[in-house]
Design a protein around this motif. Structure first.
Motif: not given
Lengths: 142, 177, 112
Positions: C82, A132-133, C93, B170, B28, C89, C96, B64-65, A140-141, B24, C29, B60-61, B67-73, C102
Motif C-alpha cells: 500500500l 496528502v493525497l 499526480l 506532494l 481501478v 500515485l 500530471y 487512494f486510486f 488539478f483540473k 480508468l 494497476v 484503502l488502495s 482520489a487521484v482519478i477524481l482529481k485528474t481525469t 497520463f
C-alpha cells in the motif's frame, strides 16, 4: 455527503475504531495484530473524514498530529527492541514470555506492546498518506 | 482445490479487464475485484491474518486510486491509438518472455516439494515450541514480532520511508505556490 | 501445481500492463496485480491440503496446520505494498500537474 451517510457514519464510526483497537490488543491470541488493526483504525478515521468533510485548518492540524503519532509508534517499537537488548541481552528478545496465563490477554511478554506500537504507526502512516493525497489543496483540473 | 482454481480464473479475468478497459475508474474497480478475490483466497488457504489485512488494505488502495482519478481525469487518452512497428516488436518480445517464464516456472515448481502433509523443520519448530518460547497463541504473530522482529522493524522503516516520500513529493508544489 | 502456474499467469498479466500500456494509472494497476499474485503464491506455498490456521494452544496429532512463516512474511509485505502504491500515485499526480496528461508518449514528446 447526504444526511443518510452522515447518520450512518456517526452510528458506525465508533464501533469501527473499537474493533480496530480489539484487533490490535488481541493480536497474540486471534487473527489480526498491529498491521491489520492499524489499517482498520485508519479506515475508520478516513471514513469519518470522507463523510463529514474538513476545513483547511483542520487538515493542517490533522497532518501534524498524524506525523507525531507515526514517529511515536516507530520509536515505541524501537524502544521495545532496545529494552530487549539492555535487559535481556539480545535485540528484540521477548521479555517475560511466560508472564501471565497462556491464552489470556495478559501474556506473551512484550508482543502486545510491539503490537500497540505497530498499530499506532500503521494507522498514522495510512492516515497521513490519505491526508496528502486527498487534501483539497492539490486539485488539478484542466 | 477446484474452488481455488475457479477463484484464480476469476482473478485472471478481472485482471485482464483491469488492464484492457478504456475507462480508468472502471479499471481501478476491476483491480478492487482482484484484491477482494485475493482476500477470499487467503481464507481458503487457511490464512485468516492475511485475509483481514488484505481486505482493509484493498479498500484503502481503491480509495487512494479513486482520489487521484477524481482529481485528474478518468479518460485513457492513450487507448485506441494505432500500433507502431516498435510496439509490435514489444509484443513479440513479451510473448517470448511469457512462454519462457511459464516454462521455467513449471520446471521450478516440479522441483519444489509437492504439497505434502509434512511441514518443514523450521515451521514445525514454530508450531510445537512457539507457545512455550513466546507465549503467543497466534503463531503468525509470534513469528512476526518475536522470531523475526528485526525483519518487522525493517518493514516499518520501509513504510516510514514511503510516507516521507509521498509527503516530500506532494508538499514541494504547495510550498512553491 | 495448476494453482501455482495460474498465479504466475496473473503475474504475467500485470507485467503485460507495465510493458505495453502507455497510461501511468494502468502501469500502477499492473504493479498492484503483480504484487497480489506474488502474495498469493507465498500463501499457496505455505498451504497443505486440509490445513487449519496456525492458531492453537497445543499441537494436536492428526491435524494439519498451514506454515506460519510465509504468512508472516506476506503480512508485512501487504502493508508495504500500500505504501509503494501510494508513493507511485503521488509521483503520477505530480507528473500530471506538470504535463497535464497520463500519457507517457505525450510526456516524451513534450520533454523532447
Amino acid at each position: 455527503m447526504t444526511p443518510i451517510v452522515k447518520v450512518v457514519v456517526r452510528l458506525v464510526g465508533g464501533f469501527i475504531f473499537l474493533y480496530g483497537c480489539y484487533i490490535v490488543l488481541y493480536g497474540h491470541l486471534s487473527p489480526g495484530g498491529g498491521f491489520a488493526g492499524g489499517a482498520i483504525i485508519a479506515a475508520g478515521l478516513i471514513l469519518s473524514r470522507l463523510a463529514f468533510g474538513t476545513t483547511a485548518k483542520q487538515e493542517k492540524s490533522a497532518s501534524i498530529s498524524s506525523s507525531i503519532f507515526e514517529s511515536t509508534g516507530g520509536l515505541l517499537f524501537l524502544l521495545v527492541g532496545l529494552l530487549g537488548l539492555f535487559v535481556g541481552g539480545y535485540f528484540f528478545i521477548n521479555l517475560f514470555p511466560s508472564f501471565g496465563t497462556q491464552g489470556r490477554l495478559v501474556s506473551a511478554g512484550s508482543i502486545p506492546f510491539s503490537n500497540i506500537a505497530i498499530g499506532i504507526k500503521v494507522a498514522a502512516a495510512i492516515l497521513s498518506i490519505f491526508l496528502v493525497l486527498a487534501s483539497t489543496k492539490y486539485i488539478f483540473k484542466e | 482445490m477446484l474452488d481455488l482454481i475457479v477463484l484464480l480464473i476469476f482473478m485472471i479475468a478481472a485482471g485482464i479487464v483491469a488492464v484492457e478497459i478504456k475507462d480508468l475508474l472502471a479499471s481501478v474497480i476491476a483491480l478492487g475485484a482482484v484484491g477482494f478475490a485475493v482476500a477470499i483466497g487467503f481464507i481458503m488457504l487457511a490464512a485468516p491474518d492475511l485475509a483481514i489485512v488484505q481486505i482493509v488494505i484493498e479498500v484503502l488502495s481503491v480509495v487512494f486510486f479513486v482520489a487521484v482519478i477524481l482529481k485528474t481525469t478518468h479518460v485513457d487518452s492513450a487507448a485506441g491509438r494505432p500500433y507502431k512497428p516498435a510496439d509490435i516488436f514489444t509484443f513479440v518480445v513479451f510473448g517470448v518472455f511469457a512462454l519462457a517464464f511459464v516454462y521455467f516456472g513449471i520446471r521450478l515448481f516440479a522441483g519444489l516439494a509437492p504439497m505434502s502433509r509434512e511441514l518443514g523443520q523450521v515451521a514445525s519448530h514454530y508450531l510445537t515450541q512457539g507457545l512455550a518460547e513466546t507465549g503467543a497463541v497466534n503463531r503468525v504473530t509470534s513469528v512476526v514480532l518475536d522470531y523475526r522482529a528485526l525483519d518487522t522493524l525493517g518493514e516499518t522503516t520501509v513504510l516510514f520511508t514511503a510516507v516521507i516520500g509521498v509527503l516530500a513529493v506532494l508538499r514541494l508544489e504547495g510550498r512553491r505556490k | 501445481m495448476i494453482i501455482l502456474v495460474a498465479s504466475l499467469i496473473l503475474f504475467l498479466v500485470g507485467l503485460y500492463a507495465i510493458i505495453t500500456k502507455r497510461n501511468m494509472i494502468k502501469i500502477a494497476v499492473g504493479f498492484s496485480l503483480m504484487e497480489y499474485s506474488v502474495n498469493f503464491l507465498f500463501a499457496i506455498v505455505g498451504f497443505r491440503p486440509g490445513a487449519v490456521p496456525p492458531i492453537l494452544q497445543a499441537v494436536e496429532v492428526g491435524k494439519v496446520y498451514s506454515d506460519p512463516l510465509p504468512q508472516a512474511l506476506v503480512l508485512t509485505a501487504i502493508v508495504i505494498g500500500l505504501g509503494v502504491t501510494a508513493f507511485m500515485l503521488s509521483l503520477i499526480l505530480r507528473i500530471y500537474n506538470r504535463i497535464g496528461s497520463f500519457d507517457l508518449e505525450e510526456i516524451q514528446r513534450l520533454k523532447g
